[in-house]
Enzyme design. Structure first.
Site, PDB file in Angstrom:
ATOM      1  N   ASN A 228      53.308  39.408  27.619  1.00 56.03           N
ATOM      2  CA  ASN A 228      53.380  38.818  26.170  1.00 56.03           C
ATOM      3  C   ASN A 228      53.458  37.555  25.722  1.00 56.03           C
ATOM      4  O   ASN A 228      52.763  36.432  25.078  1.00 56.03           O
ATOM      5  CB  ASN A 228      53.334  39.536  24.670  1.00 56.03           C
ATOM      6  CG  ASN A 228      52.425  40.729  24.953  1.00 56.03           C
ATOM      7  OD1 ASN A 228      51.133  41.181  25.643  1.00 56.03           O
ATOM      8  ND2 ASN A 228      52.751  41.832  24.047  1.00 56.03           N
TER       9      ASN A 228
ATOM     10  N   HIS B 104      47.062  41.405  52.515  1.00 53.45           N
ATOM     11  CA  HIS B 104      46.687  40.206  51.666  1.00 53.45           C
ATOM     12  C   HIS B 104      47.280  39.094  50.455  1.00 53.45           C
ATOM     13  O   HIS B 104      47.355  40.257  49.641  1.00 53.45           O
ATOM     14  CB  HIS B 104      45.463  40.011  52.096  1.00 53.45           C
ATOM     15  CG  HIS B 104      44.533  38.828  52.553  1.00 53.45           C
ATOM     16  ND1 HIS B 104      44.690  38.099  51.287  1.00 53.45           N
ATOM     17  CD2 HIS B 104      43.810  38.290  53.235  1.00 53.45           C
ATOM     18  CE1 HIS B 104      43.440  37.256  51.486  1.00 53.45           C
ATOM     19  NE2 HIS B 104      43.815  36.980  52.880  1.00 53.45           N
TER      20      HIS B 104
ATOM     21  N   LYS C 234      35.756  37.196  61.895  1.00 60.87           N
ATOM     22  CA  LYS C 234      34.131  36.042  60.707  1.00 60.87           C
ATOM     23  C   LYS C 234      32.366  36.577  61.648  1.00 60.87           C
ATOM     24  O   LYS C 234      32.666  36.710  62.789  1.00 60.87           O
ATOM     25  CB  LYS C 234      34.104  35.028  61.331  1.00 60.87           C
ATOM     26  CG  LYS C 234      35.898  33.622  60.850  1.00 60.87           C
ATOM     27  CD  LYS C 234      35.953  34.247  59.700  1.00 60.87           C
ATOM     28  CE  LYS C 234      37.441  34.015  58.662  1.00 60.87           C
ATOM     29  NZ  LYS C 234      37.762  33.855  57.607  1.00 60.87           N
TER      30      LYS C 234
END
EC number: 4.1.1.39
Length: 470
Positions: free
Chosen positions: A118, A289, A170
């Site tokens: 908080n 990661h 990729k």
């Protein structure tokens, strides 16, 4: 009915009367934290620092009579030092000591819930950043840490004397499981040690996790048989529930994979610690990661510095952790980056303000976490990467492998040749910082794959000013 003790005085009093204690000498068992603090106009620095100590330990906004039922002096956080931040207006480093008993043993979740809970929404502060934590040895010893660590990983892989070499497959999304496995095989066969799921590959309609795991394991075994080297692929077991995550981890173990992967920040520290303990029990390496980290660590005056996240991850458990590259496309100034890289892999790290290390940290022989340099790197970066990160690192190329004009396997070969050339040159006493480009050009003479990669990426640079500075 319980009655308040005589002497209780209701009302609101300044935090600094209780929580600002400049005469306090921290104990070896205290957890120490350094906050970069920007008070609201009109709020004294001492009051703001005391408010941070209070709200992150035993305090609340008003005096409560139940304070008399415990010993606040034993449990409260204390601001014991306050420094103006050099070259900044109205910013201060607040150093706070927390008693050991405030924290649950072996729980990063509990530590962060207290320190960055908080208090970060406190109105008296314009901004607040947790810069560093000193974990006491007494608390360190309650954590398992990395499942295996750098030394055990090298023994498992039988790879020594050089950085490990990897590649992120990729495109990160959209491939079928069979085509994904094909790319893995080509990269491993070309000379890489590891390939990797990207952080957002979980189990999507175009490629369900079980299919990916099976095709990838087939690729690993085929590449190992052809190269006579240990190979691996970071199979991402991150999932929507801990139960599903563990189900995927168990399946990875069944098919014989040597390493799995977790997105620790989006998955959460509780899930990560659970997985890390399972990995040690089952002999599986754990690649971590840091997806989402920049949401909280990139702003200079608010959030949590990555060195804190790196320390917490080492305690929670991870054999690899992405750490930036210094030279690639992702954020990272050299001194600051190497500061938290040392905090990831060394057993004892001295305070060094020039590298952003505010406290001396003793890890009490906890295994180290291997830094992973990843993001926008290619063969021309290899000399700098070897010189900066040294042997105990993993150099992770994605586009810098798969973007090779001749295909995936030649891209992997180009990276392996560049790495071996740089390591040999370093071992022969050459200075990679000065002669690195010459080393790469010389290697191009006998490696057409490397020559093609060098020609393609000779003009590619990522030259932006780093935001993560002191």
């Amino acid at each position: 009915m319980v009655q308040a003790k005589a002497g209780f005085k209701a009302g609101v009093q300044d935090y600094r009367l209780t929580y600002y204690t400049p005469d306090y000498t921290p104990k070896d068992t205290d957890l120490l934290a350094c906050f970069r603090m920007t008070p609201q106009p009109g709020v004294p620095a001492e009051e703001a620092a005391a408010a941070v100590a209070a709200e992150s330990s035993t305090g609340t906004w008003t005096t409560v009579w139940t304070d008399n039922l415990t010993d606040l002096d034993r449990y409260k956080g204390r601001c014991y030092d306050l420094e103006a931040v050099p070259n900044e207006d109205n910013q201060y480093f607040a150093f706070i000591a927390y008693p050991l008993d405030l924290f649950e043993e072996g729980s990063v979740t509990n530590v962060l819930t207290s320190l960055v809970g908080n208090v970060f929404g406190f109105k008296a502060l314009r901004a607040l950043r947790l810069e560093d934590i000193r974990f006491p040895v007494a608390l360190i010893k309650t954590f398992q840490g990395p499942p295996h660590g750098i030394t055990v990983e090298r023994d498992k892989l039988n790879k020594y004397g050089r950085p490990l070499l990897g590649c992120t497959i990729k495109p990160k999304l959209g491939l079928s499981a069979k085509n994904y496995g094909r790319a893995v095989y080509e990269c491993l066969r070309g000379g890489l040690d590891f390939t990797k799921d990207d952080e957002n590959i979980n189990s999507q309609p175009f490629m369900r996790w079980r299919d990916r795991f099976l095709f990838v394991q087939e690729a690993i075994e085929k590449a190992q048989a052809e190269t006579n080297e240990m190979k691996g692929h970071y199979l991402n077991v991150t999932a929507g529930t801990c139960e599903e995550m563990m189900k995927r981890a168990e399946f990875a173990k069944e098919i014989g994979t040597p390493i799995i992967m977790h997105d620790f920040f989006t998955g959460g520290f509780t899930a990560n610690t659970t997985l890390a303990r399972w990995c040690r029990d089952n002999g599986i390496l754990l690649h971590i990661h840091r997806a989402m980290h920049a949401v909280v660590d990139r702003q200079k005056n608010h959030g949590i510095h990555f060195r804190v996240l790196a320390k917490c991850l080492r305690l929670s458990g991870g054999d690899h952790l992405h750490s930036g590259t210094v030279v690639g496309k992702l954020e990272g100034e050299r001194g600051i980056t190497m500061g938290f890289v040392d905090l990831m892999r060394e057993d004892y790290v001295e305070e060094d303000r020039s590298r952003g290390i505010f406290f001396t940290q003793d890890y009490a022989s906890m295994p180290g976490t291997m830094p992973v340099a990843s993001g926008g790197i290619h063969v021309w970066h290899m000399p700098a990467l070897v010189e900066i990160f040294g042997d105990d690192s993993c150099l992770q190329f994605g586009g810098g492998t798969l973007g090779h004009p001749w295909g995936n396997a030649p891209g992997a070969t180009a990276n392996r040749v560049a790495l071996e050339a740089c390591v040999q040159a370093r071992n022969e006493g050459r200075n990679l910082a000065r002669e690195g480009n010459d080393v790469i050009r010389e290697a191009c003479r006998w490696s057409p794959e490397l020559a093609a990669a060098c020609e393609l990426w000779k003009e590619i640079k990522f030259e932006f000013e780093a935001m993560d500075t002191l």
